[in-house]
Design an enzyme around this catalytic site. Structure first.
Site, PDB file in Angstrom:
ATOM      1  CE1 TYR A 152      -1.482   1.733   0.558  1.00 12.99           C
ATOM      2  CE2 TYR A 152      -1.593   1.109  -1.571  1.00 12.99           C
ATOM      3  CZ  TYR A 152      -3.228   1.855  -0.346  1.00 12.99           C
ATOM      4  OH  TYR A 152      -3.547   2.569  -0.573  1.00 12.99           O
ATOM      5  CE  LYS A 210      -4.020  -0.134   2.250  1.00  8.54           C
ATOM      6  NZ  LYS A 210      -4.539   0.229   3.232  1.00  8.54           N
TER       7      LYS A 210
END
Length: 300
Positions: A161, A165
Site C-alpha cells: 500500500y 501510494k
C-alpha cells in the site's frame, strides 16, 4: 461544477461516496464507478452503484453507474467511455478506488503485493491515461488522486500500500508536468478518515482504542469539499500539489528536496564517506517514523 462530467472510481465506499454525492450536489454529472467487492476482494455486489445513482437522482443530481475494474487497460477505457457515451465529454477524474492486503513485509506474498499495486497504482495510471486524449483535445481537465501518509511518511505492515501510494504522488507530479501545456491539472489528497480502509486498525490495547476513537471523529464525507474544489475551475492555478484533509483541517505536504550536501574534490571512497560524508549529514537524517508519530495532534 455545472455542466462538468466527473468520474469517481471506488465511488460506493465512505470517501468515494461522499465525493460522488458532493460533486452531484455541486452540479456535475457523475460516473459512479465501483466493482462492489470488499477491501479484500471478496463478494461482488453489482447493485451498489445503481443504489448510489438512484440516491443522487432522487436528490436532483445526475449520475450513471459503471462496474468496470480499474485494474485493466480495457476496464479503464470503458469507465471513461461511459462518461463520453452518456454525457459527451469528460472533465475530471477522481482516482479513489482502493483495497488492502496488510501484511508485514517479510510475510507478504506475491498475490498480496500485486493485488494492491494493481488497484492503486495501475488503476490510477490506467484511468488517468484513458482520459488524457480527451483532456488534450478540449484543452482542459483535472485529476484528483488519493495518496496516503502510509506512503508519504510510513506505516507498519503496508509495504504494498505504501509503495503504491507514494508511486501515485510521483505519478501525479509527472501528469502535472506532462499535461500542463494542455491546461490539465493533477493533484493528490491524503485523506484522514474513518472508512472501510481504516476500520481494520487493531484496538487491542487502551492506546490503540484511543487512537481508533480519534479516527472515528474524522468523518469520510469531510474529504469531499477538497476533491470538488480541485476538480473545479476555481482551482485552475493549483497543480502538482499534495494536500491532506483531516476532519476540519487541511494540510499542504512538503515534497522531497535536498537538505544537505557534501563535496570532496578528490572524489569519494567508501572510507572517506564513512569518515566525512555521513557524519556531516547525519544530523539531518529522518527518523524511522510512522504516520501517527508525525501527524499526532488532535484533529478536532
Amino acid at each position: 461544477m455545472e455542466g462538468k462530467v466527473v468520474v469517481v472510481t471506488g465511488a460506493c465506499g465512505g470517501i468515494g461516496r461522499g465525493i460522488a454525492l458532493a460533486l452531484a450536489k455541486a452540479g456535475a454529472s457523475v460516473v459512479v464507478n465501483d466493482v462492489g467487492v470488499s477491501l479484500t476482494g471478496q463478494g461482488g455486489d453489482g447493485t451498489v452503484t445503481d443504489r448510489l445513482v438512484e440516491e443522487i437522482r432522487a436528490a436532483g443530481g445526475t449520475a450513471v453507474a459503471n462496474t468496470d475494474s480499474v485494474t485493466t487497460w480495457q476496464g479503464a477505457a470503458n469507465i471513461v467511455a461511459s462518461a463520453l457515451d452518456h454525457y459527451g465529454r469528460i472533465d475530471g477524474i477522481v482516482n479513489n478506488a482502493g483495497n488492502l492486503r496488510d501484511r508485514f513485509f517479510h510475510n507478504m506474498n506475491e498475490e498480496e503485493w500485486r493485488a494492491v499495486i494493481d488497484v492503486h497504482l495501475h488503476g490510477t495510471f490506467f484511468v488517468s491515461r484513458a482520459a488524457a486524449p480527451h483532456f488534450k483535445v478540449q484543452n482542459s481537465g483535472s485529476y484528483v488522486h488519493m495518496t496516503s501518509t502510509s506512503g508519504l511518511i510510513g506505516n507498519f505492515g503496508q509495504a504494498n500500500y505504501s509503495a503504491a501510494k507514494l508511486g501515485i504522488a510521483a505519478l501525479s507530479k509527472s501528469i502535472a508536468l506532462d499535461m500542463q501545456k494542455f491546461n490539465v491539472r493533477s493533484n493528490c489528497i491524503a485523506p484522514f478518515a474513518w472508512s472501510r480502509m481504516t476500520d481494520s486498525i487493531p484496538a487491542t490495547t487502551p492506546e490503540e482504542a484511543a487512537r481508533v476513537e480519534k479516527l472515528k471523529k474524522m468523518e469520510a464525507h469531510k474529504i469531499a469539499p477538497m476533491a470538488v474544489y480541485l476538480v473545479s475551475d476555481a482551482a485552475s492555478a493549483v497543480t502538482g500539489q499534495i494536500f491532506g484533509v483531516r476532519a476540519n483541517e487541511i494540510l499542504l505536504f512538503s515534497q522531497p528536496r535536498p537538505v544537505r550536501s557534501v563535496h570532496c574534490s578528490e572524489g569519494w571512497t567508501p572510507e572517506r564517506i564513512a569518515e566525512v560524508a555521513i557524519p556531516a549529514m547525519q544530523t539531518s537524517f529522518h527518523e524511522l517514523e510512522r504516520s501517527p508519530d508525525v501527524v499526532c495532534w488532535d484533529p478536532i
